[in-house]
Design a protein around this motif. Structure first.
Motif, PDB file in Angstrom:
ATOM      1  N   THR A   1     -20.357 -49.712 -60.492  1.00 15.54           N
ATOM      2  CA  THR A   1     -19.491 -50.837 -60.141  1.00 15.54           C
ATOM      3  C   THR A   1     -19.890 -52.088 -60.928  1.00 15.54           C
ATOM      4  N   ALA A   2     -21.199 -52.270 -61.110  1.00 10.95           N
ATOM      5  CA  ALA A   2     -21.674 -53.419 -61.885  1.00 10.95           C
ATOM      6  C   ALA A   2     -21.165 -53.336 -63.322  1.00 10.95           C
TER       7      ALA A   2
ATOM      8  N   THR B   1     -20.626 -48.387 -52.992  1.00 13.69           N
ATOM      9  CA  THR B   1     -19.196 -48.071 -53.035  1.00 13.69           C
ATOM     10  C   THR B   1     -18.935 -46.937 -52.053  1.00 13.69           C
TER      11      THR B   1
ATOM     12  N   ASP C   1     -32.304 -52.993 -69.172  1.00 16.63           N
ATOM     13  CA  ASP C   1     -33.269 -54.100 -69.080  1.00 16.63           C
ATOM     14  C   ASP C   1     -34.478 -53.736 -68.231  1.00 16.63           C
TER      15      ASP C   1
END
Ligand SMILES: Nc1nc2c(ncn2[C@@H]2O[C@H](COP(=O)(O)OP(=O)(O)OP(=O)(O)O)[C@@H](O)[C@H]2O)c(=O)[nH]1
Ligand SMILES: [Mg+2]
Length: 628
Positions: free
Chosen positions: A14-15, A37, A119
């Motif tokens: 979703t991100a 979700t 990251d």
């Protein structure tokens, strides 16, 4: 084009959709609160294509939670391109596997592997993860040898530009769904909107839909009218295959519709409760036994199905076979539709396959299914015609069985109709060998009739149809006898059918009796004897004598006015002629004058006058008649 996500819970699907489109696809309160979700989410994005064109992509975001796989399944059916997501810090997890299996089983052809949360790991870890994921995807549609693998961070934005251009290239390469076929729209959401009424949404998998179109909903078959069409929240004139579509519907209540139903072109399809399929079992599933019950998922629909294996008592893990699925709830399914099956309990994905036949015969034929699976259109159509043997199949039914357009069917069968291996009568198709089989059977039936009824000039068409098979479609029977007449094997006289060149064959005593009867009436003029007295004087028995009379009546030599009143044709002809000659003298004719003129008794005069009325020689006016 529809782009969908797939992958384990919390891996950043979703991100990523939000980072790409700016839209938060988690629309439910509960989703926001729990940070996961639960149900399908939707977004859209416009991207410049590789050749400067504008690409409009619809996004379907699915839940990764194992408890919501059924919601994931409702979304995955419409995907053209999948963003297959693996989080850099977790790697391949259970729903990574399950979603991957589902995508493969559904035959999704295009995708991009996205390593999210880049990251969170260092370069070495990322490299070794890519290695692990590559091994996992080997030889599949996502094998890095043929599909991109891109590391991104939705947090820092790293890799997003690379992903966007890969997405544009992949979307352009994916084959578009056909807007020219019949409309099919699996419903994934239904809601009521104040001032609008009922609204449904779904991914348009085939065809197109416009404002004011009529559509039919399956199962149930209710017809509705489309009041408005939206694509990506914008009103449009028309939605086309491959678009996320919202329809405002008239003449239907919100409660009458639900996820899992399918909207389609009206008057075209039938829902099925039995389908013949090819079925593949995942290699880590348990063996699937004949008659096992499974959960069946196709597009947004799901129901329970009983598996009837066609070839063996069980399907071994990793193997494929043909089966019939008996569905608890009917659904509109067409050949080529892909589906997923999940174990009845505990519920896990165990396999999937492709619909081959939505109208199976009582006994399925493996060779036929093999042919259907090959996907070759014209031999598939020929086989569908041939299996209906003597009955043939109508164009409508062929459309409902295949989803092909009538024109496409006509075109695909063109060469077969031209070389007469398939015969077409109006909208009915028949396999030639069946037609010729029927023809010789029909000819035989006529020959048998002649043998059993030598004094009859032929069999009535209706009686012949009964002999050949009453359930035979009328068009087929008509085509058969017309074909035989053209071939000069049969001849018609009115409603009677006879072998060509056939005349009534009589024995000597029959021929003699025939002339005795004919003479008796010919010499009597209008003062005819009673039929039974004439018959009493002939040589042949009563049954044959009756047949001879029937023959004389059919030939028109004798004419019957009532049960026991029969005249010779010449006597009646004479009567007509003399009346026409009388016309000038006086146009009024009463019974008394008629009797005097013809010299016959009242008993005969009345039926004769009535016959003359019917023959339009006279017309009754009060008690008298005028000669016409
Ligand atoms: N550091 C970092 N965190 C991320 C990144 N992408 C997502 N997250 C976080 O990971 C968590 C899960 O992200 P979601 O996008 O909700 O994951 P999901 O795959 O949609 O999860 P489900 O829909 O429930 O399966 C959230 O807290 C995100 O903020 C990323 O690139 N970097
Ligand atoms: Mg999510």
């Amino acid at each position: 084009m529809i782009v969908g996500t797939a992958g384990h819970i919390d891996h950043g699907k979703t991100a990523l959709v939000k980072a790409l489109t700016g839209i938060d696809a988690d629309r439910l309160q509960e989703e926001k609160r729990r940070g996961i979700t639960i149900d399908l989410g939707f977004a859209h994005l416009e991207l410049p294509g590789p050749n400067g064109e504008k690409l409009r992509l619809g996004f379907v975001d699915v839940p990764g939670h194992e408890r919501f796989v059924r919601n994931m399944l409702a979304g995955v059916g419409g995907m053209d391109v999948v963003l297959f997501i693996v989080a850099a810090d977790e790697g391949v997890m259970p729903q990574t596997r399950e979603h991957f299996d589902i995508c493969r089983l559904l035959g999704i052809e295009r995708g991009i592997t996205v390593i999210t949360k880049s990251d969170l790991v260092d370069a070495d870890a990322l490299a070794s993860l890519k290695h692990e994921v590559s091994a996992f995807l080997k030889d599949s549609f996502l094998d890095p040898a043929r599909a991109p693998m891109i590391a991104v961070s939705s947090k820092t934005g790293a890799g997003l530009d690379e992903l966007k251009s890969a997405l544009a290239a992949t979307a352009v390469a994916a084959s578009a769904r056909s807007s020219d076929s019949f409309l099919r729209l699996p419903i994934d959401r239904v809601f009521a909107m104040k001032g609008f009424g009922t609204v449904i949404t779904g991914t348009l998998i085939a065809g197109r839909v416009r404002k004011e179109d009529e559509a039919q909903v399956f199962p149930g078959g209710k017809r509705l009218r489309v009041r408005g069409v939206q694509v990506h929240d914008q009103p449009v004139d028309e939605a086309r295959a491959g678009q996320r579509t919202a329809l405002n519907l008239a003449s239907v209540n919100k409660d009458e519709l639900a996820r899992g139903m399918m909207l389609a072109t009206p008057g075209t399809f039938r829902a099925s409760d039995r389908i013949d399929v090819s079925l593949s079992l995942l290699s880590d599933a348990k063996a699937l036994k004949d008659r096992a019950r499974v959960h069946f998922h196709c597009y947004t629909s799901e129901t329970i199905a009983e598996v009837r294996l066609h070839e063996a008592k069980q399907l071994v893990p990793g193997e494929s076979g043909f089966a019939q699925l008996r569905l608890t709830q009917v659904a509109l399914l067409l050949p080529g539709d892909r589906f997923i099956i999940r174990q009845f309990s505990p519920v896990v994905t165990i396999g999937g396959g492709m619909v081959l036949d939505n109208a199976p015969e009582r006994k399925s034929d493996i060779d036929l299914l093999r042919l259907f699976a090959s996907g070759e259109k014209s031999s598939m159509l020929r086989a569908r015609i041939a299996r209906r043997v003597d009955f043939g199949i109508g164009l409508q039914a062929l459309v409902a069985e295949t989803g092909m357009r009538p024109a496409q069917i006509g075109q695909a069968l063109g060469p077969n109709v031209a070389d007469k291996s398939i015969l077409r009568f109006g909208d009915l198709f028949l396999h030639a060998p069946n037609f010729f089989g029927l023809s010789s059977y029909t000819l035989e039936a006529v020959a048998i009739f002649h043998r059993d009824n030598p004094l009859s000039p032929g069999i009535s068409k209706e009686q012949l149809r009964e002999q050949v098979g009453l359930t035979l479609p009328k068009e087929v029977f008509a085509a058969v006898i017309e074909h035989l007449a053209r071939e000069k094997k049969l001849q018609f006289s009115g409603e009677l059918v006879a072998l060509a060149g056939r005349s009534v064959t009589m024995q000597d005593d029959e021929a003699e009796s025939k002339s005795t009867i004919e003479n008796a009436f010919a010499t009597a003029g209008l003062k005819v004897p009673a039929l039974k007295d004439v018959l009493a004087g002939v040589k042949v028995d009563k049954v044959r004598a009756q047949k001879i009379v029937a023959l004389l009546l059919r030939e028109g030599t004798l004419i019957k006015l009532s049960d026991d009143l029969v005249f010779h044709r010449d006597a009646l002809r004479g009567l007509k002629k003399s009346l026409t000659e009388q016309k000038s003298k006086s146009d009024k004719l009463d019974v008394a004058r008629f009797k005097e003129m013809t010299g016959i008794s009242r008993k005969y005069a009345i039926p004769l006058l009535e016959w003359l009325d019917r023959e339009r020689v006279t017309r009754r006016v009060g008690d008298a008649r005028v000669i016409l």
